[in-house]
Enzyme design. Structure first.
Site, PDB file in Angstrom:
ATOM      1  CD  GLU A   1      -3.093  -0.592   0.367  1.00 19.16           C
ATOM      2  OE1 GLU A   1      -3.262   0.544  -0.075  1.00 19.16           O
ATOM      3  OE2 GLU A   1      -4.193  -1.176   0.235  1.00 19.16           O
TER       4      GLU A   1
ATOM      5  CD  GLU B   1     -14.987   0.415  -6.720  1.00 17.10           C
ATOM      6  OE1 GLU B   1     -13.934   0.033  -7.041  1.00 17.10           O
ATOM      7  OE2 GLU B   1     -15.032   0.931  -5.635  1.00 17.10           O
TER       8      GLU B   1
ATOM      9  NE  ARG C   1     -13.710  -3.521   2.116  1.00 22.30           N
ATOM     10  CZ  ARG C   1     -12.645  -4.005   2.892  1.00 22.30           C
ATOM     11  NH1 ARG C   1     -12.577  -4.140   4.228  1.00 22.30           N
ATOM     12  NH2 ARG C   1     -11.636  -4.536   2.186  1.00 22.30           N
ATOM     13  CG  LEU C   2     -16.392  -3.815  -3.872  1.00 24.86           C
ATOM     14  CD1 LEU C   2     -15.377  -3.527  -4.965  1.00 24.86           C
ATOM     15  CD2 LEU C   2     -17.793  -2.921  -4.157  1.00 24.86           C
TER      16      LEU C   2
ATOM     17  CD1 TRP D   1     -14.031  -8.093  -2.192  1.00 31.71           C
ATOM     18  CD2 TRP D   1     -12.011  -8.780  -1.645  1.00 31.71           C
ATOM     19  NE1 TRP D   1     -13.596  -7.021  -1.880  1.00 31.71           N
ATOM     20  CE2 TRP D   1     -12.332  -7.359  -1.431  1.00 31.71           C
ATOM     21  CE3 TRP D   1     -11.104  -9.436  -1.080  1.00 31.71           C
ATOM     22  CZ2 TRP D   1     -11.151  -6.578  -0.795  1.00 31.71           C
ATOM     23  CZ3 TRP D   1     -10.093  -8.607  -0.657  1.00 31.71           C
ATOM     24  CH2 TRP D   1     -10.232  -7.327  -0.483  1.00 31.71           C
TER      25      TRP D   1
ATOM     26  CG  ASP E   1      -8.124  -3.105  -6.184  1.00 27.01           C
ATOM     27  OD1 ASP E   1      -7.204  -2.327  -6.186  1.00 27.01           O
ATOM     28  OD2 ASP E   1      -8.994  -2.708  -5.318  1.00 27.01           O
TER      29      ASP E   1
ATOM     30  CD  GLU F   1      -1.340  -3.426  -4.204  1.00 22.10           C
ATOM     31  OE1 GLU F   1      -2.061  -4.267  -3.747  1.00 22.10           O
ATOM     32  OE2 GLU F   1      -1.862  -2.643  -4.958  1.00 22.10           O
TER      33      GLU F   1
ATOM     34  NE  ARG G   1      -3.696  -1.259  -4.938  1.00 20.23           N
ATOM     35  CZ  ARG G   1      -4.422  -1.033  -3.674  1.00 20.23           C
ATOM     36  NH1 ARG G   1      -5.197   0.231  -3.609  1.00 20.23           N
ATOM     37  NH2 ARG G   1      -4.416  -1.875  -3.101  1.00 20.23           N
TER      38      ARG G   1
ATOM     39  CG  ASP H   1      -6.411   3.422  -3.530  1.00 21.44           C
ATOM     40  OD1 ASP H   1      -6.678   3.126  -4.856  1.00 21.44           O
ATOM     41  OD2 ASP H   1      -6.518   2.288  -2.908  1.00 21.44           O
TER      42      ASP H   1
ATOM     43  CG  HIS I   1     -12.964   5.561  -7.874  1.00 24.94           C
ATOM     44  ND1 HIS I   1     -13.934   5.356  -6.753  1.00 24.94           N
ATOM     45  CD2 HIS I   1     -12.204   4.599  -7.899  1.00 24.94           C
ATOM     46  CE1 HIS I   1     -13.487   4.135  -6.178  1.00 24.94           C
ATOM     47  NE2 HIS I   1     -12.520   3.501  -7.020  1.00 24.94           N
TER      48      HIS I   1
END
Lengths: 667, 667
Positions: free
Chosen positions: A139, A274, A287-288, A290, A392, A395, A442, A459, A524
């Site tokens: 991040e 999204e 939250r999405l 997943w 997305d 990382e 990203r 972000d 966004h």
């Protein structure tokens, strides 16, 4: 790449450039071992090395192209370097003669006044000279400035404040103003230390495969070589030129809101939702969910609506990441097949993402990677009708999981973004949609260039701050662009709204002004849509946004020429000023303005409360301010009016697109 | 101290304790060199080391008591160790065979469950196991906790937030629960790293003279040995037992306010006015005028008033530090004689203390030290009638000044507090007032014990915080006490009030309760007297304070016996519980309670809003709660009422002072 032996040492020279200088009393190479503590908390890392040994390898024996290094004459060789390549492309391969080594430090010769750029996608400092850059995907942090309250709060509440060097996309590659590039071929943790006067010190937490050196007579040819080395993106899809991609995550209401935006005169190429996979409700908010398939509750009859949009030349985009929620439909399927990374006991490793656990699909298992590409992205997304998505994360590979290929997760952590990009690219290719379906990432690392068609700047905070605001996107575009990432864009309006920090109308407008001069224009809603102004909530903002989409579309013939140039030569669309003005050293450290192709210069207003803007125009061209038609000679600082809707943009007097640029005044 | 050679190495053993374990594949010694960046900002240091070399010296050759170390067989010896001493007192002397070395790391063998204490005066962690402690005298910081807002603000505004290890008084000495002590004889920057399981790692930024080892059968005898080693304080002056020293800095009004405090029933032994030298007005507010002589404007007829007080058995105390303001009367005198440290150009080095510059008297010049002792402290202070003073600072020697003795200021920085203590002690001795005049210091280093009769715990924040509040004073007293500092005390009410953090009545009262059970009871108005409650501004606080001074005076026969014990045996007045209960390992990590002598156990209330308090009573004695007369067996956690005025204090059932202690209930 020549080895020139001297009394008590040697020099390595690349087309006249001194690269390594080794003397018995000033060795260029140190080896040893370390025992690092690495703690991960939701993609933020706390890393501290305990260097047990760091031994200078003072004694070097050159035999042909091979150099054996030992601590002293008569001591055993600990590391051997094999030098190869010609004057343009050299390499130093490493062979460890000592299994205990897990650290090397190598000193690269410098010149006074030298500049260095690259390091992946660097958000704070484009010119890296004078600072140290750990290269570890993570991040990027909130605020990214230890003197800011917001960073302090993020650090205390979530270890997530970050610092100038934190980035989703690090890459152990730099370009020097001496017109050479250095690339370390490794996925281990590494650090580039540019703080010393006499040398750059490259630190690697493993014995790297090799260090590659590329020399070229000009910056342009050097950047072309980088693109050849790391892979070339497919062209942008044709549909992108139709306008902006509108990011909404409002369930079925997104479609209504899109109509209002179109009705306001905005040119639109896509609708990006999204939340197409549905929501999960946590104490942190929505939250999405997943589990990567369309959610009929949140988007009834989505397949049909996508088809309707497409008939109007508007594409639909979604969202995916490499994790699968334990309570989703895909998890049991992947677990039964053994596709997840394992924990110490051989069980599926579960990662806590904030009140829900996920499995990590193990992309080192080729069956798992193929499954994700085919079953998830291919079937659930492409076949369903998606024309693109945010790919997305990347990382977050935990450093303690067990992977199918048997390699330590600490060494695979940096490799993960590229593996993730490859899975996405493979899915797109399997449907013959390369250059047609558009995913954006990203996270990155060496090689992501080959697979990922579009970066997004991550972000940013919803503000004008120096280290996490609008301006950081420019540094991200320029640094990654030099390494062969031709296409970059960002969240118009920023993303991260925490601790009461919310968007202003001014921020959205300034961001949209910049977005019109990037390869892809996309909005966004941010992480907290309800608390933050949206482009369709304020008539002035909406009208301004619509105008900027028209600017974007107006420029599409020019952008198409840049895309063609990226495809053939690998030159990025957004370029540092020095790329075409290398005779003007005043351009070398500029990171808040860029060339958009070779003919436009864009200096986005990145501070609040400005009605005019000052910038430097490079020497060697004459410049026309596009809104006023006023002409300026290069080689000077100029100040121009910068009202909303007229970002500081200049075109060269001499340009085959001069008429197109002049047309901007009529919009 | 025995060297036992083995296959491929050796062990060094001290009275049965393994101290060093060296094997060719697990060396105990590393050497190299580093290039540290050290930035000082008003006593706060930002230090970062660049370790260029850290070579394990794997090859050791033992010849008699001498051990020659090299990197490998056949390589030149880089460091030689000379082992000496008997089973009780051992030493390892270092001799560098390589002029380039400026770093050593040595690994000391550990045991599981081992505790370590000392490190000078440690304010945050008494038991140092599990953490790393740089040892470098500096400001201790504000808040000293990177998760606290106040520390963040102090860091941003003045680089002064500090961390757990920052202290005015570091000392490279520790005591181990294995009943041995280790002391590094060096003034260089060093660090004790107690984070590893198998070894403690001692790091020194120079080749130290030697490392001393002291083994004793008990903790008490080990502490006695420390006092013998580092020097023994004179006894406290008799006048101290008369009551509290009242800190006021209100000019002549201080005398009136003192009368009101006495009238409220407080027992008073002294009036301490740090503003006796007058004030300077800066944009930061009033500061002391750093020219060490009585100021007749602020304190008219001070000499006469001191005499009047003394007739009533109340002494007068002042303030001094080792700097001289350029606009004072002493500066030109010292400059003419060449007594100041110099800058790079050989001119008097000037240090900015916030809108005023000062010269640093160079105590490595014996004439300068003698002048400061005689002319400043002797004539202006002692002969004037002062019975004591705060001997402030000592931590601020700039690392870039040129000193008379020719030694690098980086190596003298840590030595400065002891040199400063010596100047003060010499002045006191010159007037035959050793054990009669009382100065107190916050800064310290090895050897300060011999010269400084009383430590004070530095500038705590005016709060109950874990790392900068009341409780830190206890850790400071216990850690420094183990190293031979018998006398410790603190600012009742705390000192540092910044960013809106101000004193509560509760804080002053809890602090006074603790102060009554320390060798010296002294108040302070703090850095911002007007913004903060004072003891004489609230009737409840004043009555409570007066009561606690009577407690202090009531205990004076017992305190005198402890002072006698300190003089003869070197035992500190405030002692960790384990000192007399070493068979009870549950006492080893306790840092918020202490034994006051052997017979009283004091557990100050160091949190807000408490009406009762829980603590552990050590096993091996029976304990009487002094206020309730209730008896408790040891070896258990107990909870007792803790109203204001009745701090949790227990005495042993069996004590020659039992009657005196019982008398506390009648106060």
């Amino acid at each position: 790449m020549q080895i020139l032996t001297t009394d008590g040492g040697f020099d390595i020279v690349l087309d006249g450039r001194l690269i390594l200088r080794h003397r018995i009393d000033a060795p260029c190479l140190f080896v040893g071992h370390g025992d690092a503590r690495m703690d991960m908390y939701r993609g933020n890392f706390d890393i501290e090395d305990y260097v047990v040994e760091r031994t200078p390898l003072a004694h070097a024996v050159v035999v042909g192209s091979e150099i054996g290094f030992s601590a002293a004459s008569g001591q055993k060789t600990r590391l051997s370097l094999q030098v190869s390549g010609d004057d343009q492309n050299g390499a130093i391969a490493f062979r460890s003669e000592d299994g205990a080594l897990n650290r090397i430090w190598i000193r690269i010769a410098t010149e006074q006044g030298e500049h260095v750029w690259g390091g992946g996608e660097q958000m704070s400092y484009f010119d890296m000279r004078g600072r140290r850059f750990p290269l570890w995907t993570s991040e990027p942090g909130v605020g990214r400035d230890k003197t800011m309250e917001i960073t302090f709060k993020a650090d205390v509440s979530g270890k997530s404040g970050g610092d100038y060097w934190n980035t989703n996309y690090p890459q152990p590659t730099y370009l020097s103003s001496r017109r050479y590039a250095l690339h370390v071929e490794t996925t281990a943790y590494s650090a580039f230390d540019f703080r010393r006067g006499d040398f750059h010190e490259i630190e690697v937490w493993a014995i790297p495969e090799r260090i590659e050196f590329t020399a070229r007579p000009s910056f342009v040819s050097l950047v072309e070589a980088m693109s050849e080395r790391f892979g070339r993106q497919p062209p942008l899809p044709e549909w992108v030129y139709n306008g902006a991609i509108i990011g909404l995550k409002d369930g079925a209401r997104s479609f209504e809101r899109l109509e209002a935006i179109v009705a306001a005169g905005a040119k639109v190429s896509g609708l990006w939702c999204e939340d197409w996979i549905g929501l999960r409700h946590t104490t942190f908010g929505a939250r999405l969910f997943w589990d990567w398939k369309a959610n009929d509750d949140r988007y009834p009859n989505l397949r049909g609506r996508i088809a309707e949009l497409e008939e109007r030349d508007i594409r639909f985009l979604g969202y995916v990441n490499p994790y699968l929620a334990v309570d989703g439909s895909l998890f049991p399927e992947a677990e039964a097949a053994g596709y997840f990374a394992k924990d110490e006991n051989g069980k599926t490793a579960l990662v806590d993402f904030g009140e829900f656990d996920c499995g990590v699909v193990d992309f080192t298992n080729s069956d798992a990677a193929a499954w994700f590409a085919e079953r998830v992205i291919g079937k659930n997304m492409l076949d369903f009708g998606l024309s693109g998505w945010m790919a997305d994360f990347g990382e977050y590979l935990p450093i303690d999981v067990k992977l199918s290929n048997g390699i330590d997760a600490k060494l695979m952590h940096n490799a993960w973004p590229t593996l993730w990009a490859e899975v996405n690219a493979r899915a797109v290719a399997s449907r013959g949609k390369t250059g047609e379906a558009l995913f954006f990432m990203r996270a990155g690392f060496t090689g992501v260039q080959k697979h990922c068609p579009l970066l997004w700047g991550g972000d940013q905070s919803v503000d004008f701050t120096r280290h996490d605001g609008l301006v950081t996107v420019i540094s991200g575009a320029l640094s990654s662009g030099l390494l062969g990432n031709a296409y970059h864009h960002s969240d118009i309006g920023g993303y991260t709204s925490l601790f009461g920090n919310v968007r202003t109308a001014e921020l959205i407008m300034r961001w949209a002004e910049m977005g019109a001069f990037t390869p892809v224009m996309r909005t966004h809603e941010g992480n907290r849509p309800r608390d933050n102004l949206q482009i369709d909530e304020d008539p002035q903002v909406l009208a301004h946004f619509a105008r900027m989409t028209r600017v974007y579309v107006h420029l599409s013939p020019y952008l198409k020429s840049l895309v063609a140039e990226a495809s053939t030569r690998g030159l990025p669309v957004q370029r540092p000023l020095f790329l075409h003005f290398e005779q003007d050293p005043r351009t070398y450290a500029i990171q808040d303005a860029y060339l958009y192709g070779s003919d436009l210069l864009v200096a986005p207003v990145w501070q609040a409360g400005k009605s005019e803007w000052s910038l430097y125009l490079p020497e060697g061209a004459e410049w026309v301010h596009v809104w006023s038609d006023r002409t300026f000679r290069g080689g000077q600082d100029v100040t121009v009016p910068a009202p909303f809707g007229e970002p500081p943009v200049f075109h060269r007097t001499v340009s085959e697109f001069a008429e197109l640029f002049a047309g901007l005044r009529t919009l």
